[in-house]
Design an enzyme around this catalytic site. Sequence first.
Site, PDB file in Angstrom:
ATOM      1  N   LYS A 135       0.850  -1.195   0.000  1.00  0.00           N
ATOM      2  CA  LYS A 135       0.000   0.000   0.000  1.00  0.00           C
ATOM      3  C   LYS A 135       0.886   1.245   0.000  1.00  0.00           C
ATOM      4  O   LYS A 135       2.103   1.139   0.201  1.00  0.00           O
ATOM      5  CB  LYS A 135      -0.926  -0.046   1.207  1.00  0.00           C
ATOM      6  CG  LYS A 135      -0.204  -0.092   2.531  1.00  0.00           C
ATOM      7  CD  LYS A 135      -1.094  -0.661   3.623  1.00  0.00           C
ATOM      8  CE  LYS A 135      -0.401  -0.569   4.965  1.00  0.00           C
ATOM      9  NZ  LYS A 135      -1.020  -1.442   5.960  1.00  0.00           N
ATOM     10  N   MET A 179      12.368  24.007   4.045  1.00  0.00           N
ATOM     11  CA  MET A 179      11.639  23.343   2.961  1.00  0.00           C
ATOM     12  C   MET A 179      12.578  22.570   2.029  1.00  0.00           C
ATOM     13  O   MET A 179      12.297  21.433   1.643  1.00  0.00           O
ATOM     14  CB  MET A 179      10.841  24.379   2.169  1.00  0.00           C
ATOM     15  CG  MET A 179       9.920  23.771   1.123  1.00  0.00           C
ATOM     16  SD  MET A 179       9.033  25.024   0.186  1.00  0.00           S
ATOM     17  CE  MET A 179       7.870  25.631   1.397  1.00  0.00           C
ATOM     18  N   TYR A 237      15.993  29.010  10.251  1.00  0.00           N
ATOM     19  CA  TYR A 237      14.796  29.736  10.689  1.00  0.00           C
ATOM     20  C   TYR A 237      14.684  29.743  12.207  1.00  0.00           C
ATOM     21  O   TYR A 237      14.896  28.721  12.862  1.00  0.00           O
ATOM     22  CB  TYR A 237      13.537  29.078  10.111  1.00  0.00           C
ATOM     23  CG  TYR A 237      13.329  29.395   8.650  1.00  0.00           C
ATOM     24  CD1 TYR A 237      13.045  30.696   8.245  1.00  0.00           C
ATOM     25  CD2 TYR A 237      13.412  28.400   7.698  1.00  0.00           C
ATOM     26  CE1 TYR A 237      12.851  30.991   6.897  1.00  0.00           C
ATOM     27  CE2 TYR A 237      13.218  28.681   6.355  1.00  0.00           C
ATOM     28  CZ  TYR A 237      12.935  29.979   5.964  1.00  0.00           C
ATOM     29  OH  TYR A 237      12.750  30.262   4.651  1.00  0.00           O
ATOM     30  N   ARG A 257     -10.711  -1.106  14.321  1.00  0.00           N
ATOM     31  CA  ARG A 257     -10.564  -0.240  13.163  1.00  0.00           C
ATOM     32  C   ARG A 257     -11.466  -0.844  12.092  1.00  0.00           C
ATOM     33  O   ARG A 257     -12.576  -0.396  11.908  1.00  0.00           O
ATOM     34  CB  ARG A 257      -9.085  -0.233  12.766  1.00  0.00           C
ATOM     35  CG  ARG A 257      -8.600   1.021  12.135  1.00  0.00           C
ATOM     36  CD  ARG A 257      -7.107   0.987  11.891  1.00  0.00           C
ATOM     37  NE  ARG A 257      -6.685  -0.164  11.104  1.00  0.00           N
ATOM     38  CZ  ARG A 257      -5.470  -0.315  10.584  1.00  0.00           C
ATOM     39  NH1 ARG A 257      -4.549   0.605  10.789  1.00  0.00           N
ATOM     40  NH2 ARG A 257      -5.163  -1.371   9.872  1.00  0.00           N
TER      41      ARG A 257
HETATM   42  C1  LIG Z   1      -0.221  -2.483   6.438  1.00  0.00           C
HETATM   43  C2  LIG Z   1      -0.793  -3.819   6.699  1.00  0.00           C
HETATM   44  C3  LIG Z   1       0.024  -4.945   6.827  1.00  0.00           C
HETATM   45  C4  LIG Z   1       1.534  -4.857   6.857  1.00  0.00           C
HETATM   46  O1  LIG Z   1       1.968  -4.263   8.057  1.00  0.00           O
HETATM   47  P1  LIG Z   1       3.538  -4.063   8.364  1.00  0.00           P
HETATM   48  O2  LIG Z   1       3.574  -3.593   9.767  1.00  0.00           O
HETATM   49  O3  LIG Z   1       4.008  -3.019   7.402  1.00  0.00           O
HETATM   50  O4  LIG Z   1       4.171  -5.364   8.138  1.00  0.00           O
HETATM   51  C5  LIG Z   1      -0.583  -6.174   6.978  1.00  0.00           C
HETATM   52  N1  LIG Z   1      -1.928  -6.287   7.013  1.00  0.00           N
HETATM   53  C6  LIG Z   1      -2.752  -5.231   6.893  1.00  0.00           C
HETATM   54  C7  LIG Z   1      -4.211  -5.419   6.954  1.00  0.00           C
HETATM   55  C8  LIG Z   1      -2.213  -3.957   6.740  1.00  0.00           C
HETATM   56  O5  LIG Z   1      -3.019  -2.906   6.649  1.00  0.00           O
END
Ligand SMILES: *Cc1c(COP(=O)(O)O)cnc(C)c1O
Length: 360
Positions: A35, A301, A253, A130
């Site tokens: 992702k 930046m 800054y 969640r």
């Molecule tokens: C992001 C995610 C993972 C992987 O998690 P990591 O901590 O990056 O290994 C696995 N399962 C789900 C449902 C996720 O959202």
Amino acid sequence: MPRPLRARVDLAAIAANLAVLRRHAGAARLMAVAKADAYGHGLQRCLPALRAADGVAVVEIAQAMGLREAGFQGTVLLLEGAFDEHELTVCAHHRLAVVVHEATQLDHLSRARLPRPLQVWLKLNSGMNRLGFRPGAFTRARAVLETAVNVESLVLMTHFASADRVDGVADALALFERACAGAPVPRSCANSAALLRHPAARGDWVRPGIAVYGASPFEQDDDPAALGLRPVMELVSEVISVQALERGDAVGYGGAFVADRPMRVGIVACGYADGYPRHAPTGTPVVVAGAITGTLGRVSMDLLAVDLTPLPEAGVGSPVELWGPNLSVDTVARAAGTVGYELLCALAPRVPVSVVSAPD
Ligand SMILES: *Cc1c(COP(=O)(O)O)cnc(C)c1O
């Protein structure tokens, strides 16, 4: 010469990390979680190495279709499922597997007229609160899906809230195992932390993300090498200016850093608009000309300042590693009060990326 900031993505490191994760996975199949555009590394760019996985998991349907268009034949899983019935049809056309985590998705799946049935990953809420069904609703959803015409095959899954802790999966895993009892259906629950530290949570499909990219899933343990992992992303730049400070001179800054003695300061072409964390305080580690030193003052930046006082040989043109094989992104993240995940995902589009495939 262009601005010297660039990222390198090492596909050989992905391959090596997948091999390490395979050893932890035993007989389980491996879903590489990709992702956020492969945790900021670029999904299409990483695909030649990710092909070694049995599946790839993403969030947006466009990324999933991109995998199919690139010829990836393994399982492609949408971690948040389909967002409407139309997406379910697209999933059927492209053979995308969907998570079902919520009652509306179950309705859509029951109602949709699909050209072919889908692989469905039914998600249990095992305490993270969640996504996912609570145990009673999970059992009912499972019964519905087991006979649904639109379901080709089923996987039961959950996601751990605290797999990075020593005692972090026991309760959730027990809940998941109770919820999965009955007919043998493949199970999946292990993210990187669970895969590396909790062998009992392996199941039939493991789902590592961060470890594939060679960073640590453990907040308190920021050395990926100790886990046998190789960093995939290297962020490098150069010193583009040097300032000689007198005692009392300030840097950047707000004048947030004030020299208490004469100092040499290197100005590096990298700032928060490139994805370097603005919250990194003075002293955040950085490698200049092969030696560790620290940042000075506020990150701006496009630029940040580093202490060259201990490095008399360093000057304009000296190479700088913001993170990579000599300085883990987790160490930088920890100094900045965040996690390696966030820094990797935040690599800005303006940073040119090259692919390398360094030999082992
Ligand atoms: C992001 C995610 C993972 C992987 O998690 P990591 O901590 O990056 O290994 C696995 N399962 C789900 C449902 C996720 O959202």
